[in-house]
Design a protein around this motif. Structure first.
Motif, PDB file in Angstrom:
ATOM      1  N   PRO A 177       0.792  -1.235   0.000  1.00  0.00           N
ATOM      2  CA  PRO A 177       0.000   0.000   0.000  1.00  0.00           C
ATOM      3  C   PRO A 177       0.826   1.288   0.000  1.00  0.00           C
ATOM      4  CG  PRO A 177      -0.632  -1.476   1.807  1.00  0.00           C
ATOM      5  CD  PRO A 177       0.648  -1.983   1.254  1.00  0.00           C
ATOM      6  N   VAL A 178       2.155   1.209   0.076  1.00  0.00           N
ATOM      7  CA  VAL A 178       2.929   2.450   0.221  1.00  0.00           C
ATOM      8  C   VAL A 178       3.914   2.651  -0.933  1.00  0.00           C
ATOM      9  CG1 VAL A 178       2.646   2.503   2.723  1.00  0.00           C
ATOM     10  CG2 VAL A 178       4.674   1.392   1.758  1.00  0.00           C
ATOM     11  N   ALA A 179       3.563   2.108  -2.108  1.00  0.00           N
ATOM     12  CA  ALA A 179       4.443   2.232  -3.272  1.00  0.00           C
ATOM     13  C   ALA A 179       4.854   3.686  -3.470  1.00  0.00           C
ATOM     14  CB  ALA A 179       3.734   1.704  -4.514  1.00  0.00           C
ATOM     15  N   GLY A 180       6.152   3.897  -3.671  1.00  0.00           N
ATOM     16  CA  GLY A 180       6.654   5.235  -3.974  1.00  0.00           C
ATOM     17  C   GLY A 180       6.832   6.133  -2.765  1.00  0.00           C
ATOM     18  N   ARG A 181       6.394   5.709  -1.574  1.00  0.00           N
ATOM     19  CA  ARG A 181       6.546   6.589  -0.400  1.00  0.00           C
ATOM     20  C   ARG A 181       7.834   6.269   0.350  1.00  0.00           C
ATOM     21  NH1 ARG A 181       0.523   6.521   2.377  1.00  0.00           N
ATOM     22  NH2 ARG A 181      -0.606   6.419   0.406  1.00  0.00           N
ATOM     23  N   ARG A 182       8.399   7.307   0.945  1.00  0.00           N
ATOM     24  CA  ARG A 182       9.612   7.130   1.758  1.00  0.00           C
ATOM     25  C   ARG A 182       9.384   7.620   3.178  1.00  0.00           C
ATOM     26  NH1 ARG A 182      14.562   6.078  -0.755  1.00  0.00           N
ATOM     27  NH2 ARG A 182      14.353   5.947  -3.021  1.00  0.00           N
ATOM     28  N   TYR A 183      10.151   7.036   4.078  1.00  0.00           N
ATOM     29  CA  TYR A 183       9.943   7.291   5.502  1.00  0.00           C
ATOM     30  C   TYR A 183      11.271   7.537   6.217  1.00  0.00           C
ATOM     31  CZ  TYR A 183       5.394   5.413   4.369  1.00  0.00           C
ATOM     32  OH  TYR A 183       4.165   5.208   3.793  1.00  0.00           O
ATOM     33  N   GLY A 184      11.185   8.315   7.265  1.00  0.00           N
ATOM     34  CA  GLY A 184      12.350   8.525   8.113  1.00  0.00           C
ATOM     35  C   GLY A 184      12.563   7.369   9.070  1.00  0.00           C
TER      36      GLY A 184
END
Ligand code: GLN
Length: 293
Positions: A177-184
């Motif tokens: 569900p988080v394709a393309g998202r980046r996280y700290g």
């Protein structure tokens, strides 16, 4: 004959211990508190309080269900985690004190105030996402859960704790569900029990969702999926933290290193057993903006 708080607690603690609970006294206190609408401290402050007939009947039902193997958290409909009341149903893993070690390590890696995006994989009740959001006002959390009934539990917890503006519950498989998202920061308490482990059919664990506990022949299927997919979702300088079983530290460290994470470390829980593996995506968050000379 009149029964008091002290008397029923004493009797039930022994009865529940004989029925196979490791925590008979605590179970008795939690269930009596529930039947009377009091917390444990209030029970202690008023041990001579008599029980009415209706209270005794309500309590007897709870004790009967407990003696037949229902976890206290299922009977109470909640469990405290990180000092937060977390709603629990049989569809999601009951929050464990061990997992507070994961929260502690994650907080050590999160900035105190600045905005940061956080991903919680396999959120279950949402307890980790809720604890991190509560502690870090700058955190925006995506909490992923594959099982729709468990996701509903997470959503209801996030709502009840007033965190809907900063925690989104997304349904799907790990990073789907988080394709393309980046996280700290990415955190996970995946299932990690080997599917042949007799623990799965023992005591309270037998009443919990197997998919939240068992993960393939060596219990590491979840960690393999997470470590194969999560690093590319980390910002430069971001941290990944996963909960592990006490004997899985070396294997998960290897998976983390093979995934390209650095500064990989293994951390113990309060009982001194390995519980968390963490690693870092090389680079610093602001590295791109540092002039070259
Ligand atoms: N620590 C849990 C137990 O042994 C397992 C939790 C998990 O698989 N994530 O009951």
């Amino acid at each position: 004959m009149t029964w008091t708080v002290r008397q029923v607690l004493q009797w039930t603690a022994g009865h529940l211990s004989q029925s196979g609970s490791d925590t008979g006294r605590l179970d008795a206190e939690l269930l009596l508190g529930q039947a009377l609408g009091l917390d444990r401290i209030q029970l202690y402050m008023d041990p001579d309080r008599p029980l009415s007939g209706a209270e005794r009947e309500a309590y007897r039902e709870l004790v009967r269900a407990r003696a037949n193997g229902s976890p206290v958290a299922h009977l109470a409909g909640q469990r405290e985690f990180w000092s937060l009341p977390i709603g629990v149903t049989p569809e999601a893993l009951i929050p464990r004190p061990d997992t507070e070690t994961l929260v502690e390590r994650a907080l050590a890696r999160l900035p105190a105030e600045e905005p940061v995006r956080v991903l919680d994989l396999g959120t279950g009740t949402g307890c980790i996402a809720a604890a991190l959001a509560r502690e870090r006002p700058g955190a925006q959390v995506d909490a992923v859960e594959i099982d729709p009934p468990a996701a509903a539990v997470a959503r209801s917890n996030i709502e009840r704790l007033g965190l809907t503006d900063r925690v989104a519950v997304l349904e799907g498989d790990w990073l789907g569900p988080v394709a393309g998202r980046r996280y700290g920061l990415i955190v996970a308490n995946p299932p990690y029990v080997a599917e042949s482990d007799p623990l799965l059919d023992t005591g309270d664990v037998a009443a919990e969702p197997r998919a939240a506990l068992a993960a393939g022949p060596d219990g590491l299927d979840g960690h393999r999926a997470i470590l194969a997919g999560a690093p590319e979702h980390l910002e430069a300088g971001g941290w990944l933290l996963v909960e592990i079983g006490w004997d899985q530290g070396p294997a998960v460290r290897t998976l983390a290193e093979e995934a390209g994470l650095t500064e990989v470390g293994i951390h113990p829980d309060l009982g001194g057993r390995d519980r968390v593996v963490e690693g870092h995506r090389p680079g610093t968050a602001r590295g791109d903006r540092v002039p070259m000379s």
